[in-house]
Design an enzyme around this catalytic site. Structure first.
Site, PDB file in Angstrom:
ATOM      1  N   LYS A 171      -7.513   7.821 -19.500  1.00 61.10           N
ATOM      2  CA  LYS A 171      -6.815   6.672 -20.092  1.00 61.10           C
ATOM      3  C   LYS A 171      -7.824   5.696 -20.717  1.00 61.10           C
ATOM      4  O   LYS A 171      -7.584   5.134 -21.793  1.00 61.10           O
ATOM      5  CB  LYS A 171      -5.974   5.975 -19.015  1.00 61.10           C
ATOM      6  CG  LYS A 171      -5.304   4.688 -19.451  1.00 61.10           C
ATOM      7  CD  LYS A 171      -4.197   4.890 -20.481  1.00 61.10           C
ATOM      8  CE  LYS A 171      -3.624   3.537 -20.900  1.00 61.10           C
ATOM      9  NZ  LYS A 171      -2.519   3.629 -21.842  1.00 61.10           N
ATOM     10  N   LYS A 239      -8.148  -5.811 -20.768  1.00 57.23           N
ATOM     11  CA  LYS A 239      -8.330  -5.305 -19.390  1.00 57.23           C
ATOM     12  C   LYS A 239      -8.773  -3.847 -19.417  1.00 57.23           C
ATOM     13  O   LYS A 239      -9.689  -3.438 -18.710  1.00 57.23           O
ATOM     14  CB  LYS A 239      -6.998  -5.459 -18.642  1.00 57.23           C
ATOM     15  CG  LYS A 239      -6.986  -4.966 -17.238  1.00 57.23           C
ATOM     16  CD  LYS A 239      -6.006  -3.880 -16.848  1.00 57.23           C
ATOM     17  CE  LYS A 239      -4.805  -3.570 -17.598  1.00 57.23           C
ATOM     18  NZ  LYS A 239      -4.114  -2.341 -17.218  1.00 57.23           N
TER      19      LYS A 239
HETATM   20  P1  NAD Z   1       4.411  -5.703 -16.863  1.00 60.05           P
HETATM   21  O1  NAD Z   1       3.605  -6.932 -16.595  1.00 60.05           O
HETATM   22  O2  NAD Z   1       5.553  -5.769 -17.817  1.00 60.05           O
HETATM   23  O3  NAD Z   1       5.006  -5.118 -15.473  1.00 60.05           O
HETATM   24  C1  NAD Z   1       4.356  -5.166 -14.242  1.00 60.05           C
HETATM   25  C2  NAD Z   1       5.408  -5.436 -13.172  1.00 60.05           C
HETATM   26  O4  NAD Z   1       4.773  -5.400 -11.891  1.00 60.05           O
HETATM   27  C3  NAD Z   1       6.042  -6.814 -13.312  1.00 60.05           C
HETATM   28  O5  NAD Z   1       7.466  -6.682 -13.332  1.00 60.05           O
HETATM   29  C4  NAD Z   1       5.567  -7.565 -12.068  1.00 60.05           C
HETATM   30  O6  NAD Z   1       6.531  -8.484 -11.570  1.00 60.05           O
HETATM   31  C5  NAD Z   1       5.334  -6.418 -11.102  1.00 60.05           C
HETATM   32  N1  NAD Z   1       4.397  -6.753 -10.036  1.00 60.05           N
HETATM   33  C6  NAD Z   1       3.135  -7.250 -10.156  1.00 60.05           C
HETATM   34  N2  NAD Z   1       2.581  -7.411  -8.950  1.00 60.05           N
HETATM   35  C7  NAD Z   1       3.514  -6.993  -8.039  1.00 60.05           C
HETATM   36  C8  NAD Z   1       3.534  -6.933  -6.628  1.00 60.05           C
HETATM   37  N3  NAD Z   1       2.485  -7.336  -5.892  1.00 60.05           N
HETATM   38  N4  NAD Z   1       4.655  -6.445  -6.026  1.00 60.05           N
HETATM   39  C9  NAD Z   1       5.723  -6.045  -6.751  1.00 60.05           C
HETATM   40  N5  NAD Z   1       5.758  -6.105  -8.104  1.00 60.05           N
HETATM   41  C10 NAD Z   1       4.664  -6.573  -8.728  1.00 60.05           C
HETATM   42  O7  NAD Z   1       3.370  -4.589 -17.303  1.00 60.05           O
HETATM   43  P2  NAD Z   1       3.683  -3.218 -18.095  1.00 60.05           P
HETATM   44  O8  NAD Z   1       3.564  -3.462 -19.553  1.00 60.05           O
HETATM   45  O9  NAD Z   1       4.905  -2.583 -17.523  1.00 60.05           O
HETATM   46  O10 NAD Z   1       2.375  -2.385 -17.685  1.00 60.05           O
HETATM   47  C11 NAD Z   1       2.214  -1.777 -16.411  1.00 60.05           C
HETATM   48  C12 NAD Z   1       0.953  -0.928 -16.460  1.00 60.05           C
HETATM   49  O11 NAD Z   1       1.101   0.079 -17.457  1.00 60.05           O
HETATM   50  C13 NAD Z   1      -0.323  -1.708 -16.812  1.00 60.05           C
HETATM   51  O12 NAD Z   1      -1.410  -1.209 -16.077  1.00 60.05           O
HETATM   52  C14 NAD Z   1      -0.491  -1.419 -18.309  1.00 60.05           C
HETATM   53  O13 NAD Z   1      -1.850  -1.516 -18.713  1.00 60.05           O
HETATM   54  C15 NAD Z   1       0.033   0.000 -18.397  1.00 60.05           C
HETATM   55  N6  NAD Z   1       0.549   0.386 -19.714  1.00 60.05           N
HETATM   56  C16 NAD Z   1       1.317  -0.468 -20.445  1.00 60.05           C
HETATM   57  C17 NAD Z   1       1.785  -0.062 -21.700  1.00 60.05           C
HETATM   58  C18 NAD Z   1       2.623  -0.986 -22.558  1.00 60.05           C
HETATM   59  O14 NAD Z   1       2.817  -0.678 -23.755  1.00 60.05           O
HETATM   60  N7  NAD Z   1       3.170  -2.090 -22.023  1.00 60.05           N
HETATM   61  C19 NAD Z   1       1.468   1.203 -22.195  1.00 60.05           C
HETATM   62  C20 NAD Z   1       0.721   2.070 -21.408  1.00 60.05           C
HETATM   63  C21 NAD Z   1       0.256   1.647 -20.162  1.00 60.05           C
END
Ligand code: NAD
Length: 297
Positions: A171, A239
């Site tokens: 990744k 990040k």
């Molecule tokens: P996001 O911030 O929308 O979602 C993260 C969720 O985790 C939130 O709903 C938050 O409330 C929850 N959370 C955080 N800490 C928590 C805890 N201690 N207990 C319970 N819930 C908790 O982020 P996202 O965009 O869904 O991304 C998630 C991961 O996927 C990240 O590592 C990101 O880099 C990766 N990612 C994102 C994308 C994208 O396009 N958004 C694409 C590929 C990978």
């Protein structure tokens, strides 16, 4: 059918968990914010009370959280997933985090008689919604085989890359290619604009040749339309480059192009752009060039 626990129902996690529910997996869900959890419970999932409780209700626990400290908190800390796991369970972290933390999680799960996979994804919100994510997986082959039916509900290109941490290294490599290509597309369109040549036409011409890419297509178009609503936020991509640069330091090598794009992202964040789409990187290059990308120069 395996009972699944899903923790982290954000932009990515909510649609991914929804696909598992639609495939009739018994699902327990948890997020620290109530709204997405309530939505999935209304659709038929059971509410989790804590990471430990979710693990106790599940054969397979999936996490989709922002960053390494969040994964450490949810899986390893007091009241975390590991405390609720029974031997023979499987932990799948699909967040993008450091390979070192992924290896630590795998070792800690192993001590409790369970397997762990690091399985970060590429394909963004649209890929999550359409269940067309690329999933890059590190961990034991048997655990990968066990997880395959679950992965197939969320993604299309599913590759077992190697041992624990290998998915996260993959990744990081993915995020290097995306970041450096966004910067290259921005510089190319700005060279056109500064030279009095229509950047929209330049993009059109390049899309048919060797410089063709999805990023030239999608992000190039965003730059021309000045559509910087996320998408994938600069703060998350920064990040991911930090993970790549830290990993490079750990293995003893330089990533000069990655470091330079990370600095451009730092500049954008310093100007208040952390929550813009990563295509907004072009606005920093525009400052340096003294010209904007636009469809009609
Ligand atoms: P996001 O911030 O929308 O979602 C993260 C969720 O985790 C939130 O709903 C938050 O409330 C929850 N959370 C955080 N800490 C928590 C805890 N201690 N207990 C319970 N819930 C908790 O982020 P996202 O965009 O869904 O991304 C998630 C991961 O996927 C990240 O590592 C990101 O880099 C990766 N990612 C994102 C994308 C994208 O396009 N958004 C694409 C590929 C990978």
């Amino acid at each position: 059918m395996e009972r699944i626990g899903f923790i982290g129902l954000g932009i990515m996690g909510k649609p991914m968990a929804t696909h598992l529910l639609e495939a009739a997996y018994p699902l327990t869900v948890l997020d620290r914010s109530r709204a997405p959890q309530d939505e999935l419970v209304a659709a038929g999932a059971r509410p989790g009370k804590s990471p430990r409780h979710v693990a106790g209700e599940s054969d397979v626990v999936i996490t989709m959280l922002p960053d390494s400290p969040d994964v450490e908190q949810v899986i390893l800390a007091q009241g975390g997933v590991l405390e609720g796991l029974r031997p023979g369970s499987l932990v799948i972290d699909m967040s993008t985090i450091s390979p070192a933390v992924a290896r630590h999680v795998a070792a800690a799960a192993g001590e409790r008689g369970s397997d762990a996979l690091d399985a970060p994804v590429s394909g963004g919100q649209v890929g999550a919604q359409n269940a067309t994510l690329s999933i890059m997986v590190g961990g034991p082959a048997a655990a990968f085989e066990r997880a395959m039916p679950i992965f197939e509900r969320m993604g299309k290109n599913i590759v077992h890359v190697g041992e624990a941490g290998a998915g996260q290294v993959t990744k990081a490599a993915n995020q290097i290619v995306v970041a450096v290509t966004i910067a290259a597309v921005g510089e190319a369109l700005l060279l056109a604009a500064k030279s009095g040549v229509n950047p929209a036409k330049v993009r059109e011409a390049l899309l048919g040749g060797f410089a063709q890419s999805k990023i030239l297509d999608v992000h190039g178009n965003r730059m021309l339309q000045r559509n910087f609503a996320p998408g994938f936020k600069i703060r998350l991509h920064r990040k991911d480059l930090a993970i790549a640069l830290d990993t490079a330091r750990q293995v003893g090598m330089a990533l000069p192009a990655t470091a330079s794009v990370a600095e451009l992202m730092n500049a954008l964040i310093a100007r208040g752009g952390a929550d813009l789409d990563h295509s907004a990187l072009v606005t920093v290059l525009e400052e340096l060039a003294g010209v904007q990308v636009s469809q009609n120069p």
